[in-house]
Design an enzyme around this catalytic site. Sequence first.
Site, short mmCIF file in Angstrom:
data_model
loop_
_atom_site.label_atom_id
_atom_site.label_comp_id
_atom_site.label_asym_id
_atom_site.label_seq_id
_atom_site.Cartn_x
_atom_site.Cartn_y
_atom_site.Cartn_z
N TYR A 76 -21.08 8.21 -2.80
CA TYR A 76 -20.93 8.62 -1.41
C TYR A 76 -19.53 9.18 -1.27
O TYR A 76 -18.65 8.88 -2.09
CB TYR A 76 -21.12 7.42 -0.44
CG TYR A 76 -20.52 6.13 -0.95
CD1 TYR A 76 -19.14 5.91 -0.94
CD2 TYR A 76 -21.32 5.12 -1.49
CE1 TYR A 76 -18.58 4.74 -1.43
CE2 TYR A 76 -20.76 3.94 -2.00
CZ TYR A 76 -19.40 3.76 -1.96
OH TYR A 76 -18.84 2.60 -2.46
N ARG A 135 -13.45 -8.25 0.35
CA ARG A 135 -13.25 -7.03 -0.43
C ARG A 135 -11.82 -6.50 -0.32
O ARG A 135 -11.27 -5.92 -1.25
CB ARG A 135 -14.26 -5.99 0.10
CG ARG A 135 -14.05 -4.56 -0.31
CD ARG A 135 -15.12 -3.70 0.36
NE ARG A 135 -14.84 -2.28 0.27
CZ ARG A 135 -15.32 -1.48 -0.67
NH1 ARG A 135 -16.08 -1.95 -1.62
NH2 ARG A 135 -15.04 -0.20 -0.65
N ARG A 157 -13.70 -9.07 -4.51
CA ARG A 157 -14.89 -9.83 -4.93
C ARG A 157 -15.48 -9.37 -6.26
O ARG A 157 -16.41 -9.98 -6.78
CB ARG A 157 -15.97 -9.67 -3.86
CG ARG A 157 -16.44 -8.24 -3.66
CD ARG A 157 -17.24 -8.12 -2.39
NE ARG A 157 -17.67 -6.76 -2.10
CZ ARG A 157 -18.20 -6.39 -0.94
NH1 ARG A 157 -18.36 -7.28 0.01
NH2 ARG A 157 -18.58 -5.14 -0.75
N GLU A 181 -17.74 1.63 -12.50
CA GLU A 181 -18.48 0.56 -11.81
C GLU A 181 -19.23 -0.21 -12.88
O GLU A 181 -20.21 0.28 -13.45
CB GLU A 181 -19.47 1.15 -10.79
CG GLU A 181 -18.82 1.92 -9.66
CD GLU A 181 -18.23 1.04 -8.55
OE1 GLU A 181 -18.42 -0.20 -8.60
OE2 GLU A 181 -17.59 1.60 -7.65
O1 0X9 Z 1 -16.28 2.55 -2.59
C1 0X9 Z 1 -15.47 2.35 -3.50
O2 0X9 Z 1 -14.27 2.20 -3.28
C2 0X9 Z 1 -15.96 2.31 -4.95
N1 0X9 Z 1 -17.19 1.59 -5.03
S1 0X9 Z 1 -17.23 -0.03 -4.78
O3 0X9 Z 1 -18.63 -0.44 -4.72
N2 0X9 Z 1 -16.58 -0.77 -6.01
O4 0X9 Z 1 -16.52 -0.34 -3.59
C3 0X9 Z 1 -16.13 3.71 -5.46
C4 0X9 Z 1 -14.90 4.56 -5.41
C5 0X9 Z 1 -15.13 5.95 -5.95
N3 0X9 Z 1 -13.99 6.79 -5.77
C6 0X9 Z 1 -13.67 7.40 -4.59
N4 0X9 Z 1 -14.47 7.41 -3.58
N5 0X9 Z 1 -12.52 8.03 -4.53
ZN ZN Z 2 -14.82 -1.70 -5.86
#
Ligand code: 0X9
Ligand code: ZN
Length: 418
Positions: free
Chosen positions: A354, A237, A184, A377
């Site tokens: 997170y 997603r 998305r 992002e």
């Molecule tokens: O959650 C994710 O996969 C990413 N954010 S999103 O809002 N686009 O979904 C951040 C990923 C950061 N990297 C890792 N957690 N390895």
């Molecule tokens: Zn993402």
Amino acid sequence: MFRITLLFTISLVALSLANQDDYTGYKVYKILPKNEDELKTIQTLIKHPQVDVWTSSKLIGHPTVLMVPPTIDYQLRSLLRVNNLPYYTLIDDVQSTINNEKNEQATARRIFSDRSGRISFKQYERFDTITGYLRNLTNLYPNLVKLINIGKSYEGRDLEVLKISSGGNGNKPAIFVDGGIHAREWISPATVLYIINQLVENYSENSALTDNIDWYIIPVINPDGYEYTHTKSRFWRKTRSPNGSSCQGTDANRNFDFHWREVGASSNPCAEDFAGSKPFSENETVALSNFALTLKKNVKLYLTFHSYGQYILYPWGWTSALPDDVDELDTLGRNANTVSGYKYTVGSSTNVLYAAAGGSDDWFKGVAGVNLSYTIELPGGGLSGFDLPPSRIEEVVQDTYKMVKVFASYIEEKFVNN
Ligand code: 0X9
Ligand code: ZN
């Protein structure tokens, strides 16, 4: 905490609505945490299997945006109130924002659709158009680009990496760029296409970058999901593979084989962050990682584009510990931010967003040996954040390209000039 646990148990039993085409009655709430207690509650909320996290952060004052199905709306709002967490309703009916966006898209398409195989950056392109564009480039610029097939998506779409290289023997220090891991996040493929557009179609201005560096670029690594967001379900997603339940799809950014599913990744096939039945269960992550391993020694920088929230993130996502070379990662990220008209927050993904294991960024650094690895992002826009209006695509992709040039110049200085 007891109330939270109780609520979660109830909703786990409820039928999941992850396979959603119609978002009538879905609501989106925005929370701006003011203190550590509020942040703690948010950390629990975002683990809820039926809450769709649109953006979130561990930092005070940074927004968390959640989409909630009607079935748990009452419970969620009670929970927010019980925990004294101030929030506001960003979207009262998600389906109506989708309808608005469809109209905008249709208008942009009427005005800007160009049959000459070019990309206008005034609308979000469909996967076939993107593939057509890449193939067209190979005809127009045979000495500069090459299209490498790295596999097929679950539904059989070709996964193709564009290699851009001028000068040298095609064995130079390299930069790997991808987009569209999350279906998305439409501004991501658009951004990656703009990088291609500049390096290839604006070669005279950017020639140093392709003379000194090889680029491996894939604008849409999850094409099945991307197409699904255009045809069926705007906020999809994941990938589209079956996963042994009534729900479909895996979060490709939880599926990489590095500390897989250790944290911030779900074993529930209906959850938005379902990590897959096993590491590398998905065609798309297998294709990407196998191909990346063939380039191992050459790739010096990995950039993966997501949206939204304006964050420049580096590993690790699986632990709050920082990598040994954090100073270099941090400085380069901050330097890139200085040229952007947007304000990006720079830091390790666990500490800024997170904890979430199995991401492509962690795998590139931890397994493929690409030390400089970033998730970017991009800015949100529109009402939902994902519906950045087509009229703003150009401004965002141009701004991002300035940052990409800072990253690339660093690779040149570090690996080419010395
Ligand atoms: O959650 C994710 O996969 C990413 N954010 S999103 O809002 N686009 O979904 C951040 C990923 C950061 N990297 C890792 N957690 N390895
Ligand atoms: Zn993402």
